[in-house]
Design a protein around this motif. Structure first.
Motif, PDB file in Angstrom:
ATOM      1  N   LEU A  53       0.816  -1.222   0.000  1.00 23.63           N
ATOM      2  CA  LEU A  53       0.000   0.000   0.000  1.00 23.63           C
ATOM      3  C   LEU A  53       0.848   1.269   0.000  1.00 23.63           C
ATOM      4  CD1 LEU A  53      -2.987  -0.818   2.390  1.00 23.63           C
ATOM      5  CD2 LEU A  53      -2.889  -0.950  -0.087  1.00 23.63           C
ATOM      6  N   GLY A  54       1.815   1.311  -0.880  1.00 23.24           N
ATOM      7  CA  GLY A  54       2.620   2.517  -1.044  1.00 23.24           C
ATOM      8  C   GLY A  54       3.835   2.609  -0.134  1.00 23.24           C
ATOM      9  N   LEU A  55       4.013   1.629   0.758  1.00 20.74           N
ATOM     10  CA  LEU A  55       5.168   1.662   1.645  1.00 20.74           C
ATOM     11  C   LEU A  55       6.387   1.070   0.950  1.00 20.74           C
ATOM     12  CD1 LEU A  55       3.693   0.397   5.046  1.00 20.74           C
ATOM     13  CD2 LEU A  55       3.859   2.742   4.191  1.00 20.74           C
ATOM     14  N   ASN A  56       7.539   1.675   1.177  1.00 20.80           N
ATOM     15  CA  ASN A  56       8.765   1.035   0.718  1.00 20.80           C
ATOM     16  C   ASN A  56       9.127  -0.040   1.741  1.00 20.80           C
ATOM     17  OD1 ASN A  56       9.991   2.344   2.907  1.00 20.80           O
ATOM     18  ND2 ASN A  56      10.980   3.890   1.642  1.00 20.80           N
ATOM     19  N   THR A  57      10.216  -0.757   1.492  1.00 16.75           N
ATOM     20  CA  THR A  57      10.601  -1.857   2.377  1.00 16.75           C
ATOM     21  C   THR A  57      10.847  -1.383   3.801  1.00 16.75           C
ATOM     22  OG1 THR A  57      11.571  -3.020   0.503  1.00 16.75           O
ATOM     23  CG2 THR A  57      12.257  -3.739   2.672  1.00 16.75           C
ATOM     24  N   THR A  58      11.512  -0.246   3.971  1.00 16.77           N
ATOM     25  CA  THR A  58      11.805   0.273   5.311  1.00 16.77           C
ATOM     26  C   THR A  58      10.529   0.561   6.078  1.00 16.77           C
ATOM     27  OG1 THR A  58      13.894   1.213   4.565  1.00 16.77           O
ATOM     28  CG2 THR A  58      12.959   2.122   6.589  1.00 16.77           C
ATOM     29  N   ARG A  59       9.586   1.242   5.439  1.00 15.90           N
ATOM     30  CA  ARG A  59       8.334   1.584   6.140  1.00 15.90           C
ATOM     31  C   ARG A  59       7.484   0.340   6.383  1.00 15.90           C
ATOM     32  NH1 ARG A  59       7.079   7.654   6.516  1.00 15.90           N
ATOM     33  NH2 ARG A  59       9.162   8.399   6.097  1.00 15.90           N
ATOM     34  N   ALA A  60       7.515  -0.605   5.457  1.00 11.20           N
ATOM     35  CA  ALA A  60       6.767  -1.849   5.662  1.00 11.20           C
ATOM     36  C   ALA A  60       7.366  -2.638   6.836  1.00 11.20           C
ATOM     37  CB  ALA A  60       6.763  -2.679   4.388  1.00 11.20           C
ATOM     38  N   LYS A  61       8.691  -2.619   6.977  1.00 10.32           N
ATOM     39  CA  LYS A  61       9.322  -3.270   8.130  1.00 10.32           C
ATOM     40  C   LYS A  61       8.851  -2.610   9.418  1.00 10.32           C
ATOM     41  CE  LYS A  61      13.618  -4.967   6.071  1.00 10.32           C
ATOM     42  NZ  LYS A  61      15.081  -4.819   6.023  1.00 10.32           N
ATOM     43  N   ARG A  62       8.724  -1.293   9.397  1.00  9.64           N
ATOM     44  CA  ARG A  62       8.257  -0.580  10.591  1.00  9.64           C
ATOM     45  C   ARG A  62       6.845  -1.009  10.966  1.00  9.64           C
ATOM     46  NH1 ARG A  62      10.605   5.497   9.271  1.00  9.64           N
ATOM     47  NH2 ARG A  62      12.798   4.939   9.557  1.00  9.64           N
ATOM     48  N   TRP A  63       5.984  -1.205   9.962  1.00  5.83           N
ATOM     49  CA  TRP A  63       4.618  -1.672  10.214  1.00  5.83           C
ATOM     50  C   TRP A  63       4.673  -3.068  10.821  1.00  5.83           C
ATOM     51  CZ3 TRP A  63      -0.146  -0.276  11.084  1.00  5.83           C
ATOM     52  CH2 TRP A  63      -1.192  -1.194  10.926  1.00  5.83           C
ATOM     53  N   GLN A  64       5.515  -3.944  10.263  1.00  8.14           N
ATOM     54  CA  GLN A  64       5.639  -5.296  10.800  1.00  8.14           C
ATOM     55  C   GLN A  64       6.169  -5.264  12.236  1.00  8.14           C
ATOM     56  OE1 GLN A  64       8.055  -6.831   7.540  1.00  8.14           O
ATOM     57  NE2 GLN A  64       6.377  -8.185   6.907  1.00  8.14           N
ATOM     58  N   CYS A  65       7.132  -4.405  12.507  1.00  7.89           N
ATOM     59  CA  CYS A  65       7.655  -4.272  13.878  1.00  7.89           C
ATOM     60  C   CYS A  65       6.574  -3.771  14.825  1.00  7.89           C
ATOM     61  CB  CYS A  65       8.857  -3.334  13.904  1.00  7.89           C
ATOM     62  SG  CYS A  65      10.353  -4.019  13.178  1.00  7.89           S
ATOM     63  N   PHE A  66       5.796  -2.795  14.372  1.00  8.02           N
ATOM     64  CA  PHE A  66       4.690  -2.291  15.186  1.00  8.02           C
ATOM     65  C   PHE A  66       3.712  -3.422  15.491  1.00  8.02           C
ATOM     66  CE2 PHE A  66       0.241  -0.880  15.078  1.00  8.02           C
ATOM     67  CZ  PHE A  66       0.199  -0.216  16.284  1.00  8.02           C
ATOM     68  N   MET A  67       3.332  -4.172  14.444  1.00 10.80           N
ATOM     69  CA  MET A  67       2.384  -5.268  14.622  1.00 10.80           C
ATOM     70  C   MET A  67       2.956  -6.329  15.572  1.00 10.80           C
ATOM     71  SD  MET A  67      -0.322  -4.502  12.982  1.00 10.80           S
ATOM     72  CE  MET A  67      -1.099  -6.091  13.023  1.00 10.80           C
ATOM     73  N   GLN A  68       4.250  -6.547  15.505  1.00  8.46           N
ATOM     74  CA  GLN A  68       4.904  -7.500  16.394  1.00  8.46           C
ATOM     75  C   GLN A  68       4.871  -6.994  17.840  1.00  8.46           C
ATOM     76  OE1 GLN A  68       9.274  -8.274  16.031  1.00  8.46           O
ATOM     77  NE2 GLN A  68       8.545 -10.253  15.253  1.00  8.46           N
ATOM     78  N   LYS A  69       5.131  -5.702  18.033  1.00  5.28           N
ATOM     79  CA  LYS A  69       5.145  -5.123  19.388  1.00  5.28           C
ATOM     80  C   LYS A  69       3.766  -5.178  20.049  1.00  5.28           C
ATOM     81  CE  LYS A  69       9.134  -2.107  18.972  1.00  5.28           C
ATOM     82  NZ  LYS A  69      10.047  -2.855  19.800  1.00  5.28           N
ATOM     83  N   VAL A  70       2.705  -5.109  19.255  1.00  2.00           N
ATOM     84  CA  VAL A  70       1.356  -5.177  19.816  1.00  2.00           C
ATOM     85  C   VAL A  70       0.799  -6.610  19.757  1.00  2.00           C
ATOM     86  CG1 VAL A  70       0.836  -2.742  19.448  1.00  2.00           C
ATOM     87  CG2 VAL A  70       0.237  -4.399  17.670  1.00  2.00           C
ATOM     88  N   ASP A  71       1.704  -7.575  19.502  1.00  4.91           N
ATOM     89  CA  ASP A  71       1.388  -9.012  19.524  1.00  4.91           C
ATOM     90  C   ASP A  71       0.369  -9.463  18.477  1.00  4.91           C
ATOM     91  OD1 ASP A  71       3.185  -9.559  21.593  1.00  4.91           O
ATOM     92  OD2 ASP A  71       1.702  -9.017  23.118  1.00  4.91           O
ATOM     93  N   TYR A  72       0.441  -8.874  17.289  1.00 10.31           N
ATOM     94  CA  TYR A  72      -0.439  -9.310  16.210  1.00 10.31           C
ATOM     95  C   TYR A  72       0.329  -9.851  15.006  1.00 10.31           C
ATOM     96  CZ  TYR A  72      -4.654  -7.693  18.452  1.00 10.31           C
ATOM     97  OH  TYR A  72      -5.704  -7.548  19.311  1.00 10.31           O
ATOM     98  N   TYR A  73       1.644  -9.952  15.111  1.00  9.67           N
ATOM     99  CA  TYR A  73       2.448 -10.488  14.014  1.00  9.67           C
ATOM    100  C   TYR A  73       3.649 -11.202  14.586  1.00  9.67           C
ATOM    101  CZ  TYR A  73       5.303 -10.640   9.753  1.00  9.67           C
ATOM    102  OH  TYR A  73       6.062 -11.045   8.684  1.00  9.67           O
ATOM    103  N   THR A  74       3.867 -12.429  14.135  1.00 10.62           N
ATOM    104  CA  THR A  74       5.004 -13.215  14.617  1.00 10.62           C
ATOM    105  C   THR A  74       5.932 -13.624  13.485  1.00 10.62           C
ATOM    106  OG1 THR A  74       3.726 -15.264  14.431  1.00 10.62           O
ATOM    107  CG2 THR A  74       3.712 -14.148  16.578  1.00 10.62           C
ATOM    108  N   GLY A  75       5.667 -13.148  12.283  1.00 12.06           N
ATOM    109  CA  GLY A  75       6.460 -13.547  11.131  1.00 12.06           C
ATOM    110  C   GLY A  75       7.778 -12.804  11.017  1.00 12.06           C
ATOM    111  N   LYS A  76       8.418 -13.025   9.896  1.00 14.67           N
ATOM    112  CA  LYS A  76       9.707 -12.419   9.600  1.00 14.67           C
ATOM    113  C   LYS A  76       9.529 -10.930   9.297  1.00 14.67           C
ATOM    114  CE  LYS A  76      13.530 -12.888   6.354  1.00 14.67           C
ATOM    115  NZ  LYS A  76      14.009 -13.581   5.151  1.00 14.67           N
ATOM    116  N   ILE A  77      10.423 -10.111   9.802  1.00 14.45           N
ATOM    117  CA  ILE A  77      10.422  -8.675   9.513  1.00 14.45           C
ATOM    118  C   ILE A  77      11.217  -8.499   8.224  1.00 14.45           C
ATOM    119  CG2 ILE A  77      11.035  -6.362  10.334  1.00 14.45           C
ATOM    120  CD1 ILE A  77       8.906  -7.795  12.058  1.00 14.45           C
TER     121      ILE A  77
END
Length: 151
Positions: A53-77
């Protein structure tokens, strides 16, 4: 057959989101004849299942990290918002009562509407909740991920 249908719907949704035309990609609009006649293999579909959705890899990693911190993502960053990233987001949105629909990892209008509601609530984005991942939604998602949640 069901898996093939889900894969094809995911591809069509990804293309619709990428072009900003997801709102017009409803059941009344047929896919181009060339797409309807093709039978994609699982390998051919996999790369198209990433919807940043328009995010580059760096920003998408940040979204994945955020989702991981709030316990909604356990996959690879990895900066690739694929099925598992979006399943986590859909679960988060549904738990917040934002109505993402099925937690299937497909970025359709309900998921986009839930993302818009989320960005309005937590980032004061002022988005129209229309289920279309247009430029304003993509910009708000980009801005939300300006914070490095990976630290």
């Amino acid at each position: 057959m069901r898996a093939l249908t889900k894969a094809l719907v995911g591809v069509i949704a990804a293309v619709g989101v990428a072009t900003g035309g997801l709102a017009t990609a409803g059941t009344a609009v047929a896919a181009p004849a060339a797409v309807q006649q093709q039978t994609p293999s699982a390998g051919a579909v996999a790369p198209l299942a990433v919807v940043n959705l328009g995010l580059n890899t760096t920003r998408a990693k940040r979204w994945q990290c955020f989702m991981q911190k709030v316990d909604y993502y356990t996959g690879k960053i990895d900066g690739q918002l694929g099925t598992n990233s979006w399943k986590g987001a859909q679960a988060l949105f549904n738990d917040l009562g934002l109505g993402a629909g099925a937690e299937d990892g497909v970025v359709g209008p309900q998921t986009v509407s839930a993302l818009q509601k989320y960005l309005n609530r937590f980032a004061d984005a002022g988005l129209a909740v229309d289920g279309v991942a247009g430029s304003k939604t993509q910009q708000a998602f980009w801005d939300f991920n300006s914070v490095d949640f990976c630290r």
